[in-house]
Scaffold this active site. Structure first.
Site, mmCIF file in Angstrom:
data_model
loop_
_atom_site.group_PDB
_atom_site.id
_atom_site.type_symbol
_atom_site.label_atom_id
_atom_site.label_comp_id
_atom_site.label_asym_id
_atom_site.label_seq_id
_atom_site.Cartn_x
_atom_site.Cartn_y
_atom_site.Cartn_z
ATOM 1 N N ASP A 1 -1.860 5.343 -6.605
ATOM 2 C CA ASP A 1 -2.255 4.557 -5.439
ATOM 3 C C ASP A 1 -2.302 3.065 -5.775
ATOM 4 O O ASP A 1 -3.128 2.631 -6.574
ATOM 5 C CB ASP A 1 -3.624 5.033 -4.953
ATOM 6 C CG ASP A 1 -4.052 4.364 -3.656
ATOM 7 O OD1 ASP A 1 -3.203 3.739 -2.998
ATOM 8 O OD2 ASP A 1 -5.243 4.463 -3.304
ATOM 9 N N ASP B 1 0.823 -1.207 0.000
ATOM 10 C CA ASP B 1 0.000 0.000 0.000
ATOM 11 C C ASP B 1 0.860 1.260 0.000
ATOM 12 O O ASP B 1 1.520 1.575 0.983
ATOM 13 C CB ASP B 1 -0.920 0.019 1.221
ATOM 14 C CG ASP B 1 -2.047 1.016 1.088
ATOM 15 O OD1 ASP B 1 -1.980 1.863 0.191
ATOM 16 O OD2 ASP B 1 -2.997 0.956 1.885
#
Length: 467
Positions: free
Chosen positions: A345, A121
């Site tokens: 992202d 992440d």
């Protein structure tokens, strides 16, 4: 005699110094690598029964995560008051949804090293693992809430050192990572306690630990004093089939900022096709990428904004073109100072665009697939799906992201005209209320090499099959 002893000591110092230089050079010449898998890879035995169920699962997490991205710019810290309880037992409190990524890495923590499967992440600061502290060799018996997960047994690691709750690090430095304000005893571990927007939750303590990385030359590298979250309790769909999260956001205590300076100040990944049915994977790399020599002529670079929308990796998008025609999108959409901005992202699956950009993009793409029967897919937030019988990618004009410094990112057509079920495709964009942040998700990033150069504040990218 004294002179001879002096030269012996000097010779030993020179040998030690040269050995250190060789070790330092070896790390830079041989980058560290961690195997990278998609969350639905066959190895994880976690693939939903149908493609439609799979997309619904990804979108459920995406929608929650996008709310987190919008709200995280204005974090709120709340104290949690209880009586006669240790810090680690404090109840959950309203926090912020850090969200989770859709790709996993194999991660080794502790001394001796224990291996875990963690979510990759780029928008999360904290690296944490499913963990038990002060339960000795019977730790596994305490894992009642997550019986199928691996557990990091902190007591068996000689390098596990908790962060005291009365320390400056706990009270100030870790405040934005939701450290708790309550400190029953000065030497109690610094605790974190937060609840996620989708109902997921986590509770744990901060510690400094050793992480073992594999180098490209087959050797091992140990990183000491890495901030790790020891999560005694967590639940929710966001963490399905994972033992924790690898935090790669731009933050003082993220794993990216800890590891990258040891390997040239950069990390990279190449996301395999999210629809892969074979046991294929790639690597999260720190230092040079194994693809660099093959892609050196094709890599494009754009400025990486490291403080514009902290802790996210922001890029300066200037516009989007479809079929060579620039769309009429207000510049404020891309301007973080005006309430907009764009981030890269790895944890979001689809690409989210604020409404002033979403509408013209969808309008242009809809025209190219209007000949196909439009379908409604229950449970999907995507506005436009169609019967894909007879569809070929050449019917869709190329979509290009244009960056302010002239770089162009040209994703594959399959990355924005995506499969959601047998014979059904959808336009892979989701609207975000304006003002808001746009996110380039991991499906849009697939089959490209992405290099985050933190030392030079630039982002490199190039097409690749990632195998």
């Amino acid at each position: 005699m004294m002179m001879r002893l002096f030269f012996i000591i000097l010779l030993l110092f020179i040998i030690q110094y040269q050995t250190s230089l060789l070790a330092f050079a070896d790390d830079h010449q041989h980058p560290a690598k961690i195997e990278l898998l998609h969350r639905h890879a066959p190895q994880l035995n976690a693939r939903p029964e149908t493609q439609l169920d799979r997309i619904k699962e990804l979108l459920y997490i995406d929608m929650t995560r996008q709310k987190m991205i919008s709200q995280k710019l204005h974090p709120r810290r709340e104290a949690c008051e209880t009586s006669n309880q240790t810090a680690i037992e404090m109840p959950l409190r309203a926090g912020r949804d850090y969200g989770t990524g859709q790709y996993f890495v194999q991660f080794k923590v502790g001394t001796p090293a224990q291996k875990f499967t963690l979510i990759l992440d780029t928008s999360t600061e904290l690296t944490w693992v499913n963990c038990r502290y002060r339960c000795g060799r019977n730790c596994i018996k305490h894992n009642t809430t997550q019986p199928h997960r691996k557990v990091f047994k902190a007591d068996l690691s000689s390098s596990f050192k908790t962060v005291p709750c009365l320390s400056q690090m706990c009270k100030v430095d870790l405040m934005n990572l939701f450290s708790l304000t309550r400190c029953p005893m000065p030497l109690n571990p610094c605790a974190y306690d937060y609840r996620y927007l989708d109902g997921s939750a986590a509770l744990g303590i901060f510690a400094n630990e050793t992480v073992t990385l594999g180098l490209a030359n087959g050797r091992k590298k140990k990183l000491k004093n890495v901030l790790i979250g020891c999560s005694d309790s967590f639940k929710g769909q966001s963490f399905a089939n994972a033992d924790g999260v690898v935090g790669l956001a731009h933050h003082k205590y993220s794993f990216a900022n800890k590891a990258s300076p040891k390997f040239g100040g950069k990390f990279s990944y190449c996301l395999v096709d999210h629809l892969s049915h074979k046991n294929v994977s790639n690597y999260l790399m720190f230092g040079g990428s194994k693809n660099e020599s093959l892609l050196s002529g094709n890599v494009r670079y754009t400025k990486l904004e490291l403080r514009l929308i902290s802790p996210f990796y922001a890029v300066n998008v200037m516009g989007i073109s479809i079929g060579g025609v620039m769309l009429k999108i207000p510049f404020t959409v891309w301007d973080a100072k005006s309430g907009g901005g764009t981030i890269i992202d790895s944890g979001t699956s689809l690409t989210f665009l604020t409404e002033p950009a979403y509408k013209p993009v969808m309008s242009a793409l809809e025209m190219s697939v209007s000949r196909f029967e439009r379908l409604k897919q229950d449970g999907l937030p995507m506005d436009y799906c169609f019967n894909a019988t007879g569809f070929v990618e050449s019917l869709v004009p190329k979509l290009v992201f244009h960056f302010a410094d002239g770089a162009r990112f040209e994703p594959h057509t399959k990355s924005y005209i995506i499969d959601v079920a047998d014979g059904v495709k959808c336009l892979g964009f989701v609207p975000v209320t304006w003002p808001g942040i746009s996110s380039i998700g991991n499906i849009m990033q697939q089959n490209h090499l992405w290099e985050f150069n933190l030392r030079e504040s630039k982002l490199g990218f190039a097409p690749s099959i990632c195998t």
